[in-house]
Design a protein around this motif. Structure first.
Motif, PDB file in Angstrom:
ATOM      1  N   ARG A 164       0.893  -1.171   0.118  1.00 56.09           N
ATOM      2  CA  ARG A 164      -0.282  -0.169  -0.035  1.00 56.09           C
ATOM      3  C   ARG A 164       0.727   1.245  -0.069  1.00 56.09           C
ATOM      4  O   ARG A 164       0.441   2.306  -0.604  1.00 56.09           O
ATOM      5  N   ASP A 196      -4.903 -12.030  -3.144  1.00 56.15           N
ATOM      6  CA  ASP A 196      -5.675 -10.860  -2.775  1.00 56.15           C
ATOM      7  C   ASP A 196      -5.307  -9.557  -2.967  1.00 56.15           C
ATOM      8  O   ASP A 196      -5.483  -8.458  -3.189  1.00 56.15           O
ATOM      9  N   LEU A 197      -3.745  -9.588  -2.411  1.00 57.24           N
ATOM     10  CA  LEU A 197      -3.059  -8.450  -2.470  1.00 57.24           C
ATOM     11  C   LEU A 197      -2.512  -8.016  -3.732  1.00 57.24           C
ATOM     12  O   LEU A 197      -2.337  -6.871  -4.054  1.00 57.24           O
ATOM     13  N   GLU A 199      -4.338  -8.630  -6.546  1.00 54.35           N
ATOM     14  CA  GLU A 199      -5.052  -7.802  -7.095  1.00 54.35           C
ATOM     15  C   GLU A 199      -5.561  -6.691  -6.713  1.00 54.35           C
ATOM     16  O   GLU A 199      -5.904  -5.538  -7.633  1.00 54.35           O
ATOM     17  N   GLU A 200      -5.386  -6.296  -5.305  1.00 52.81           N
ATOM     18  CA  GLU A 200      -5.586  -4.864  -4.850  1.00 52.81           C
ATOM     19  C   GLU A 200      -4.518  -3.875  -5.456  1.00 52.81           C
ATOM     20  O   GLU A 200      -4.864  -2.882  -5.988  1.00 52.81           O
ATOM     21  N   SER A 201      -3.318  -4.513  -5.458  1.00 50.14           N
ATOM     22  CA  SER A 201      -2.144  -3.559  -6.218  1.00 50.14           C
ATOM     23  C   SER A 201      -2.322  -3.322  -7.525  1.00 50.14           C
ATOM     24  O   SER A 201      -2.491  -2.215  -8.086  1.00 50.14           O
ATOM     25  N   LYS A 203      -5.455  -3.144  -9.202  1.00 52.30           N
ATOM     26  CA  LYS A 203      -6.457  -2.213  -9.294  1.00 52.30           C
ATOM     27  C   LYS A 203      -6.295  -0.669  -8.970  1.00 52.30           C
ATOM     28  O   LYS A 203      -6.409   0.169  -9.582  1.00 52.30           O
TER      29      LYS A 203
END
Length: 377
Positions: A164, A196-197, A199-201, A203
């Motif tokens: 993040r 999940d991390l 994919e979050e990154s 996006k």
């Protein structure tokens, strides 16, 4: 020639892709392997020799060049292309990975990283804004966003917090990069081995918008199986119409597996570093020229290879000059290794274009399984 950066996808075979990146300094055929020119040189090679191996693009290291000779000095001397006599595309990394792996006494904050040079202990500050400024002074064609590379193993919470932070730095890198026609900025996906991390990154990066996207934080000791596990899904989170760059990879079988999973660009110090330490990569696997079995061998490293080392010198000679500590040893073996890597990329591109990648990969693994030619009796 084009005045802007553009990626054209020409063919796919499964998840694998082949295409062309157009830049003002020339085309980059993908999948592409980028030799690493850490300090404005590919060690033991002349730039024109690197080009002869088939390389379309080189990589330069922001961290090393900012410390020595300094980005401002490179700029005064005409920019990195002129400085190192390479008129084709150059990609520069952001410096983040080297700060984490090489610098001492580093301190990480939201603003950036303060660290002591591994050369002379002098203090420096690297932020997303300063990384963009250094890469602008160097004049590279593809600029990498500034990110943090967490040392593995790390907890999932540490990986998430680091990712993040890198995404916030990606936005600052984008803002600082500004509008530079003909130059591209790539964002770097992080997230360790957690889907999940990742994919979050992805996006977050696609929301910011970049000219290309890298998969970072792999090839840092997690092993091939874990790396391929991430590559089975991570490239699919990224836009189809932009290049995908896997940073710091790798061995020939890493490269083949990454290309099968949709990667377009790779870089690694391995071909040149191996060449300087007496290791040759061939279609039948690795050859250690230090071994005594080669000292009376009149045969080339690889009779099917057209590089200067194989065309004009025997294993016996290559063994001798390595043992004698002669410079030509690193020069010839590095040339051979880079030639082999570029030949592998050309083979992959042709196989994807012709829809026969599975057969190419099967032949690649079968040849390596045979092992090196038998020693002379």
């Amino acid at each position: 020639m084009t005045d802007r950066f553009q990626f054209t996808l020409n063919a796919t075979d499964g998840a694998a892709r082949t295409g062309v990146i157009d830049t003002p300094r020339g085309q980059i055929r993908t999948p592409a392997f980028m030799p690493v020119g850490t300090a404005a040189t590919v060690k033991a090679m002349m730039p024109e020799s690197v080009r002869e191996t088939g390389a379309d693009i080189l990589l330069g290291n922001t961290y090393h060049l900012m410390l020595r000779p300094g980005a401002e000095r490179v700029d005064r001397l005409g920019g990195l292309h002129r400085f190192m006599n390479w008129d084709r595309p150059i990609l520069t990394d952001s410096g983040g990975f080297q700060v984490m792996s090489l610098a001492s006494l580093r301190k990480l904050t939201e603003e950036g990283v303060t660290f002591a040079s591994h050369i002379d202990g002098s203090k420096h500050v690297l932020t997303p804004e300063r990384s963009m400024e250094i890469q602008r002074l160097l004049g590279s064609d593809i600029v990498m966003a500034f990110d943090e590379c967490p040392a593995l193993p790390a907890s999932e919470e540490e990986v998430a917090n680091s990712m993040r932070l890198s995404m916030r730095w990606a936005q600052r890198s984008r803002d600082a990069f500004g509008d530079r026609p003909g130059h591209a900025l790539f964002g770097i996906m992080q997230g360790g081995v957690t889907r999940d991390l990742r994919e979050e990154s992805a996006k977050a990066l696609t929301g910011i918008g970049f000219d290309g996207y890298a998969v970072g934080g792999l090839a840092v000791g997690e092993g091939q199986e874990a790396m391929f596990g991430v590559l089975d899904y991570a490239p699919g989170f990224l836009p189809q119409d932009k290049p995908r760059y896997l940073m710091g990879v790798g061995k020939p079988d890493d490269i083949v597996g990454a290309v099968q999973r949709g990667i377009d660009m790779m870089d690694c110090v391995l071909p040149s570093r191996s060449g300087r330490t007496g290791q040759a990569w061939t279609r039948r696997g690795q050859v250690n020229i230090k071994n005594a079995r080669h000292q009376d061998d009149p045969r080339p490293l690889d009779e099917n290879c057209t590089c200067p080392a194989c065309r004009s010198y025997s294993r016996g000679y290559l063994h001798h000059v390595f043992r004698a500590g002669e410079m030509i040893s690193g020069m010839l073996l590095t040339w051979h290794n880079l030639h082999y890597y570029q030949e592998l990329m050309a083979g992959l591109r042709a196989a994807i274009a012709e829809g026969r990648l599975d057969g190419f990969v099967a032949d690649f693994h079968a040849a390596r399984a045979e092992g090196d030619i038998e020693p002379l009796a």
